[in-house]
Design an enzyme around this catalytic site. Sequence first.
Site, short mmCIF file in Angstrom:
data_model
loop_
_atom_site.label_atom_id
_atom_site.label_comp_id
_atom_site.label_asym_id
_atom_site.label_seq_id
_atom_site.Cartn_x
_atom_site.Cartn_y
_atom_site.Cartn_z
N ARG A 23 0.82 -1.21 0.00
CA ARG A 23 0.00 0.00 0.00
C ARG A 23 0.86 1.27 0.00
O ARG A 23 1.96 1.28 0.53
CB ARG A 23 -0.97 -0.01 1.17
CG ARG A 23 -0.36 0.12 2.55
CD ARG A 23 -1.42 -0.25 3.58
NE ARG A 23 -1.06 0.14 4.93
CZ ARG A 23 -0.23 -0.54 5.71
NH1 ARG A 23 0.36 -1.62 5.26
NH2 ARG A 23 0.02 -0.13 6.93
N CYS A 39 28.38 11.42 26.44
CA CYS A 39 27.79 10.09 26.61
C CYS A 39 28.18 9.53 27.97
O CYS A 39 29.37 9.32 28.25
CB CYS A 39 28.26 9.14 25.52
SG CYS A 39 27.73 7.44 25.83
N ASN A 157 16.55 -2.28 23.84
CA ASN A 157 15.90 -1.42 22.85
C ASN A 157 16.99 -0.88 21.93
O ASN A 157 17.82 -0.08 22.37
CB ASN A 157 15.18 -0.25 23.53
CG ASN A 157 14.06 -0.71 24.44
OD1 ASN A 157 13.50 -1.79 24.26
ND2 ASN A 157 13.73 0.10 25.42
N GLY A 163 12.58 2.57 21.15
CA GLY A 163 12.40 3.14 22.48
C GLY A 163 13.70 3.47 23.20
O GLY A 163 13.68 3.90 24.35
N ALA A 164 14.84 3.26 22.55
CA ALA A 164 16.11 3.60 23.20
C ALA A 164 16.20 5.12 23.36
O ALA A 164 15.70 5.87 22.53
CB ALA A 164 17.29 3.10 22.37
N HIS A 168 24.68 4.65 22.85
CA HIS A 168 25.75 3.71 23.24
C HIS A 168 25.14 2.33 23.57
O HIS A 168 24.18 2.25 24.34
CB HIS A 168 26.47 4.29 24.46
CG HIS A 168 27.78 3.65 24.75
ND1 HIS A 168 28.96 4.37 24.83
CD2 HIS A 168 28.12 2.36 24.98
CE1 HIS A 168 29.96 3.54 25.12
NE2 HIS A 168 29.46 2.31 25.21
N HIS A 170 23.67 -0.81 24.90
CA HIS A 170 23.38 -1.25 26.26
C HIS A 170 22.11 -2.09 26.29
O HIS A 170 21.26 -1.98 25.41
CB HIS A 170 23.22 -0.05 27.21
CG HIS A 170 22.03 0.81 26.89
ND1 HIS A 170 21.99 1.69 25.83
CD2 HIS A 170 20.81 0.92 27.50
CE1 HIS A 170 20.82 2.31 25.81
NE2 HIS A 170 20.08 1.86 26.80
N GLN A 172 19.08 -3.70 29.23
CA GLN A 172 18.52 -3.34 30.53
C GLN A 172 18.01 -4.59 31.23
O GLN A 172 17.64 -5.57 30.59
CB GLN A 172 17.38 -2.34 30.37
CG GLN A 172 17.84 -1.00 29.81
CD GLN A 172 16.70 -0.01 29.68
OE1 GLN A 172 16.16 0.45 30.67
NE2 GLN A 172 16.32 0.31 28.46
#
Lengths: 278, 278
Positions: A23, A39, A157, A163-164, A168, A170, A172
């Site tokens: 579509r 960071c 994530n 959703g990060a 860097h 990682h 969770q």
Amino acid sequence: MPELRKDPIVGRWVIISTDRAKRPTDFVREGVKLKGGFCPFCYGNENKTPPEIQAYRPNPNGGPPPQRDTPGWTVRVVPNKFPALGIEGNLSRQAEGMFDKMNGIGAHEVIVETPDHNASLATLPPKRIEDVLWTFRDRILDLKKDRRFKYILIFKNHGEAAGASLEHAHSQLIALPILPIYVVEELEGAKQYYIYKERCVFCDIIRQETETGTRVVAENEDFLTIAPYAPRFPFETWILPRRHESAFENSSSHMFENLAKALKALLTKADRVLDNPP
Amino acid sequence: MPELRKDPIVGRWVIISTDRAKRPTDFVREGVKLKGGFCPFCYGNENKTPPEIQAYRPNPNGGPPPQRDTPGWTVRVVPNKFPALGIEGNLSRQAEGMFDKMNGIGAHEVIVETPDHNASLATLPPKRIEDVLWTFRDRILDLKKDRRFKYILIFKNHGEAAGASLEHAHSQLIALPILPIYVVEELEGAKQYYIYKERCVFCDIIRQETETGTRVVAENEDFLTIAPYAPRFPFETWILPRRHESAFENSSSHMFENLAKALKALLTKADRVLDNPP
């Protein structure tokens, strides 16, 4: 022709529809930009995170033991600075009229997978991925001792769309005083299957997928990587242990080695197919 | 302090955590751009969609009856040009080894809510929103006659982030030969609550939320709009009928009038709080 497929574990029907991808769209998604700059997960910024819970610090030449919260680590675990749950206190369940609640007790940790800001789990050498897996195991074994917790969730994530919030690499970890509802459903579904068939549903899946081969993404001695029969998302992939096992943290070192290889193979393929999602 | 709350219908625990919103991010989300240009849902392009299933065409001055697939409609229903399921054929369930599947039979329709390309459900006059709700009812009553279907889902993806592909205001309807798993879980949960309490869980929620008032977003004679106690998403909102009712399509005209007002009030608030999501 689209088809409906039923997940054999929880009984969820999903629509498998290929035409939908054709579509047109009115929307142009602009790329995600990186701010760059500071960071908290890079070497030298260890004092910008809460004090570390554990870290692997190779010390091949002997010498004085390495200092906590200093550079030199390969994998580092710190409490999440913005935790979803708090670690201090006793569980307190109570009613709020007809509703049920509990104070938000739990652990929320960040596993920094590499000191290299530009690396990703896919690009790390298998041995470094193995270190990340051993770190998961260490944290699970430690948190399992805490009687307040019923479940430990480890997740990653990757990228802003997932959703990060930090770039860097990682993962969770969240330790919970409750069971997530989808885990309850999976356990219940697997039990019903076992009662009905007198066989493990995951073992049956492994047997059939190995025989047909059509959904096998990769495999090695200890693990089978498959596209599940009734996925919830595009590119959903499962890595299943070939032997009937129930606890990640009890895996042999041989299995950690092969799980690292399986992860590396899968993430490398995903990067290639999905054009290196940021 | 975060807390854990349990949804009283399905028993899902959720984390309510306010501190998470404070975390920094490396990513800058660029706005979504609109391509502009041709729109299959605007007046004059009726032949660019599959032939219409139904439409409301006011004809206040009498005269010859309006033609199908021409301008002049206020709400128009067409088959989805890129359907997730196909409408033709008989249901055929079969095994694929240990797995279960069914051919992809179902209806997938698009309800174009207004001829105005720049309007949204929030900006339509209440009477026009009511027309959209009556259209939903018409389609449900028609598709309920088809014995192949077990469930009719009506949903709306507003904006690219929600999964919309076209900008022009529209909803979608999918008629399914199966029950979605979350509906099974809700039915089962509501039944368990009823067995245990001998009361309807939704009626209990309405009573408590009306009394405490803390989660009431809006209300009118027939509907209560609330932020649920244990939401899955930020800004999740439920519109519940005050009277114990089980079938949308059996609502009185009075209820359609008040549901249109409730929807308008909610969407207007959401637009204001969320800064008019595109």
